[in-house]
Design a protein around this motif. Structure first.
Motif, PDB file in Angstrom:
ATOM      1  N   ASP A 143     102.537  49.159 131.417  1.00 29.40           N
ATOM      2  CA  ASP A 143     103.605  48.610 130.584  1.00 29.40           C
ATOM      3  C   ASP A 143     103.571  47.082 130.502  1.00 29.40           C
ATOM      4  N   GLY A 144     102.527  46.449 131.080  1.00 29.44           N
ATOM      5  CA  GLY A 144     102.387  44.996 131.006  1.00 29.44           C
ATOM      6  C   GLY A 144     101.659  44.587 129.738  1.00 29.44           C
ATOM      7  N   PRO A 145     101.541  43.276 129.493  1.00 33.65           N
ATOM      8  CA  PRO A 145     100.866  42.794 128.282  1.00 33.65           C
ATOM      9  C   PRO A 145      99.445  43.312 128.125  1.00 33.65           C
ATOM     10  N   SER A 146      98.655  43.340 129.215  1.00 37.91           N
ATOM     11  CA  SER A 146      97.280  43.841 129.125  1.00 37.91           C
ATOM     12  C   SER A 146      97.249  45.329 128.845  1.00 37.91           C
ATOM     13  N   GLY A 147      98.101  46.093 129.541  1.00 34.10           N
ATOM     14  CA  GLY A 147      98.148  47.530 129.324  1.00 34.10           C
ATOM     15  C   GLY A 147      98.530  47.875 127.892  1.00 34.10           C
ATOM     16  N   ARG A 148      99.487  47.166 127.352  1.00 32.01           N
ATOM     17  CA  ARG A 148      99.911  47.420 125.967  1.00 32.01           C
ATOM     18  C   ARG A 148      98.815  47.032 124.978  1.00 32.01           C
ATOM     19  N   LEU A 149      98.053  45.983 125.296  1.00 26.98           N
ATOM     20  CA  LEU A 149      96.942  45.590 124.432  1.00 26.98           C
ATOM     21  C   LEU A 149      95.870  46.684 124.405  1.00 26.98           C
ATOM     22  N   VAL A 150      95.514  47.209 125.577  1.00 22.73           N
ATOM     23  CA  VAL A 150      94.500  48.264 125.647  1.00 22.73           C
ATOM     24  C   VAL A 150      94.974  49.507 124.898  1.00 22.73           C
ATOM     25  N   GLN A 151      96.253  49.826 125.012  1.00 27.07           N
ATOM     26  CA  GLN A 151      96.791  50.985 124.297  1.00 27.07           C
ATOM     27  C   GLN A 151      96.737  50.779 122.785  1.00 27.07           C
ATOM     28  N   ASP A 152      97.013  49.568 122.336  1.00 24.80           N
ATOM     29  CA  ASP A 152      96.920  49.276 120.902  1.00 24.80           C
ATOM     30  C   ASP A 152      95.483  49.423 120.413  1.00 24.80           C
ATOM     31  N   LEU A 153      94.538  48.936 121.219  1.00 27.19           N
ATOM     32  CA  LEU A 153      93.128  49.046 120.836  1.00 27.19           C
ATOM     33  C   LEU A 153      92.681  50.507 120.812  1.00 27.19           C
ATOM     34  N   ALA A 154      93.168  51.295 121.771  1.00 25.25           N
ATOM     35  CA  ALA A 154      92.829  52.716 121.797  1.00 25.25           C
ATOM     36  C   ALA A 154      93.375  53.407 120.544  1.00 25.25           C
ATOM     37  N   GLY A 155      94.568  53.022 120.128  1.00 28.80           N
ATOM     38  CA  GLY A 155      95.133  53.582 118.901  1.00 28.80           C
ATOM     39  C   GLY A 155      94.315  53.199 117.679  1.00 28.80           C
ATOM     40  N   LEU A 156      93.766  51.986 117.705  1.00 29.92           N
ATOM     41  CA  LEU A 156      92.933  51.544 116.592  1.00 29.92           C
ATOM     42  C   LEU A 156      91.663  52.380 116.490  1.00 29.92           C
ATOM     43  N   PRO A 184     100.562  41.070 138.501  1.00 28.51           N
ATOM     44  CA  PRO A 184      99.448  41.026 137.544  1.00 28.51           C
ATOM     45  C   PRO A 184      99.401  39.699 136.798  1.00 28.51           C
ATOM     46  N   LEU A 185      98.189  39.260 136.483  1.00 29.40           N
ATOM     47  CA  LEU A 185      98.008  37.960 135.837  1.00 29.40           C
ATOM     48  C   LEU A 185      98.702  37.886 134.480  1.00 29.40           C
ATOM     49  N   SER A 186      98.573  38.924 133.667  1.00 28.18           N
ATOM     50  CA  SER A 186      99.169  38.859 132.326  1.00 28.18           C
ATOM     51  C   SER A 186     100.685  38.761 132.393  1.00 28.18           C
ATOM     52  N   GLU A 187     101.292  39.348 133.407  1.00 29.47           N
ATOM     53  CA  GLU A 187     102.743  39.269 133.556  1.00 29.47           C
ATOM     54  C   GLU A 187     103.169  37.876 134.021  1.00 29.47           C
ATOM     55  N   ARG A 188     102.339  37.257 134.840  1.00 21.44           N
ATOM     56  CA  ARG A 188     102.621  35.867 135.230  1.00 21.44           C
ATOM     57  C   ARG A 188     102.552  34.961 134.012  1.00 21.44           C
ATOM     58  N   LEU A 189     101.497  35.131 133.198  1.00 25.10           N
ATOM     59  CA  LEU A 189     101.364  34.311 131.988  1.00 25.10           C
ATOM     60  C   LEU A 189     102.492  34.585 131.011  1.00 25.10           C
ATOM     61  N   TYR A 190     102.975  35.800 130.974  1.00 29.09           N
ATOM     62  CA  TYR A 190     104.093  36.148 130.084  1.00 29.09           C
ATOM     63  C   TYR A 190     105.341  35.356 130.474  1.00 29.09           C
ATOM     64  N   ARG A 191     105.610  35.252 131.756  1.00 27.58           N
ATOM     65  CA  ARG A 191     106.763  34.470 132.204  1.00 27.58           C
ATOM     66  C   ARG A 191     106.561  32.978 131.899  1.00 27.58           C
ATOM     67  N   VAL A 192     105.344  32.501 132.122  1.00 22.11           N
ATOM     68  CA  VAL A 192     105.038  31.092 131.818  1.00 22.11           C
ATOM     69  C   VAL A 192     105.270  30.800 130.343  1.00 22.11           C
ATOM     70  N   HIS A 197     102.320  38.120 122.016  1.00 24.56           N
ATOM     71  CA  HIS A 197     101.120  37.909 121.204  1.00 24.56           C
ATOM     72  C   HIS A 197     100.216  36.853 121.834  1.00 24.56           C
ATOM     73  N   LEU A 198     100.785  35.749 122.292  1.00 22.19           N
ATOM     74  CA  LEU A 198      99.993  34.663 122.864  1.00 22.19           C
ATOM     75  C   LEU A 198      99.314  35.100 124.163  1.00 22.19           C
ATOM     76  N   VAL A 199     100.030  35.850 124.985  1.00 19.55           N
ATOM     77  CA  VAL A 199      99.431  36.320 126.241  1.00 19.55           C
ATOM     78  C   VAL A 199      98.286  37.294 125.957  1.00 19.55           C
ATOM     79  N   GLN A 200      98.483  38.199 125.014  1.00 17.45           N
ATOM     80  CA  GLN A 200      97.428  39.160 124.689  1.00 17.45           C
ATOM     81  C   GLN A 200      96.225  38.473 124.068  1.00 17.45           C
ATOM     82  N   GLU A 201      96.447  37.400 123.323  1.00 17.79           N
ATOM     83  CA  GLU A 201      95.320  36.626 122.788  1.00 17.79           C
ATOM     84  C   GLU A 201      94.498  36.028 123.928  1.00 17.79           C
ATOM     85  N   PHE A 202      95.184  35.579 124.969  1.00 14.02           N
ATOM     86  CA  PHE A 202      94.447  35.028 126.109  1.00 14.02           C
ATOM     87  C   PHE A 202      93.608  36.116 126.789  1.00 14.02           C
TER      88      PHE A 202
END
Length: 305
Positions: free
Chosen positions: A238-251, A107-115, A205-210
């Motif tokens: 469980d990746g950065p994008s998935g966790r972001l969507v879950q946070d937004l759903a909680g909001l 997944p792209l967000s996981e690649r960016l997370y490693r970068v 945080h930086l990856v989720q902002e992207f």
């Protein structure tokens, strides 16, 4: 009378005889460095010093002492500290640009997370010198150093677009990527000064902002929105994008937020919206007219018994 001065032959013999003793003691004869090796050594030593201290606090004498060389020898290879600083920065720039390279797998967000993990590790280990340069507060900053930083930014920009794999990146998408790179620089430098959150939290945080910026850009560009569908389809919960969507759903579960957003999406005025200014003017005018009419008629007549 025999001479007490040893002959050259005897002196060489004495040195040869002493060589096994030095070897037994673990000493190794010094190997003379080639021109290229000495130059690379000076650059490596200078980069280490510039990484730990702002460039204006590092002197040629400091570099010479750390390299085990003399001051004239340093000047033999570099005309001054500025030239040595730019050479060390170019090496650091190549290393930093290489940290944006990542296999096109997963997944792209996981690649960016490693970068971003490698990027932040680099920022942390080269903090003082790069902070002074990127903030524009270093006396060593020049057209040469700025060019190195620009090359790193271009390399990061091109690598990210490669990972997005969009056939024809729009001007809006390129701007989004450049803005995110600038934000990553500013945020990481602020973190260096304060270290208010764990490094891994900043990385996420930086990856989720992207991801959020990319989504907003896609909302304005239908062609990119099509690409975004496949992007989210490849993401994991469980990746950065998935966790972001879950946070937004909680909001959205917070009372009132979903209703307010639904009203905004439908274009329906919410309870907090003010009345239309034209309607307010009509109501005010009607009130004034009624008051004027009453004033003209005078007081009401008293009832007759």
């Amino acid at each position: 009378m025999a001479s007490r001065t040893p002959s050259p032959t005897a002196d060489r013999a004495a040195r040869t005889a002493a060589a096994p003793d030095r070897a037994a003691a673990g000493e190794r004869p010094r190997r003379r460095l080639s021109v290229d090796e000495r130059r690379e050594q000076l650059i490596a030593v200078a980069l280490e010093l510039f990484s730990r201290r702002p460039p204006e606090e590092v002197s040629i004498d400091d570099i010479a002492a750390a390299a085990g060389a003399s001051r004239p020898l340093v000047y033999h290879y570099f005309p001054g500290k500025q030239a040595l600083y730019e050479a060390s920065l170019r090496r650091a720039g190549r290393e930093l640009a290489a940290r944006f390279e990542e296999p096109m797998e997963g997944p792209l967000s996981e690649r960016l997370y490693r970068v971003m993990g490698r990027y932040l590790d680099f920022v942390q280990s080269h903090g003082p010198g790069f902070a002074a340069l990127l903030r524009g507060g270093s006396v060593a900053a020049s057209a040469g150093t700025s060019a190195v930083i620009d090359e790193v930014r271009r390399a990061a920009h091109d690598q990210i677009l490669t990972h997005l794999a969009v056939p024809a990146p729009s001007a809006g998408l390129r701007l989004t990527v450049r803005a995110w790179i600038a934000n990553a620089e500013i945020t990481s430098l602020e973190w260096l000064a304060e270290r208010s959150v764990p490094l891994e939290e900043l990385q996420l945080h930086l990856v989720q902002e992207f991801v959020a910026s990319l989504t907003l850009t896609a909302a304005r560009e239908p062609a990119l929105a099509v690409e975004l569908a496949s992007f989210f389809a490849d993401e994991r919960p469980d990746g950065p994008s998935g966790r972001l969507v879950q946070d937004l759903a909680g909001l959205l579960a917070v009372p009132g937020i979903l209703d307010a957003l639904t009203a905004l999406a439908a274009g329906t005025p919410t309870a907090g919206d003010a009345a239309d200014p034209a309607d307010a003017a009509d109501v005010t005018a009607g009130t004034v007219d009624e008051g004027s009419a009453q004033a003209t008629q005078g007081p009401a007549e008293a009832p007759v018994d």
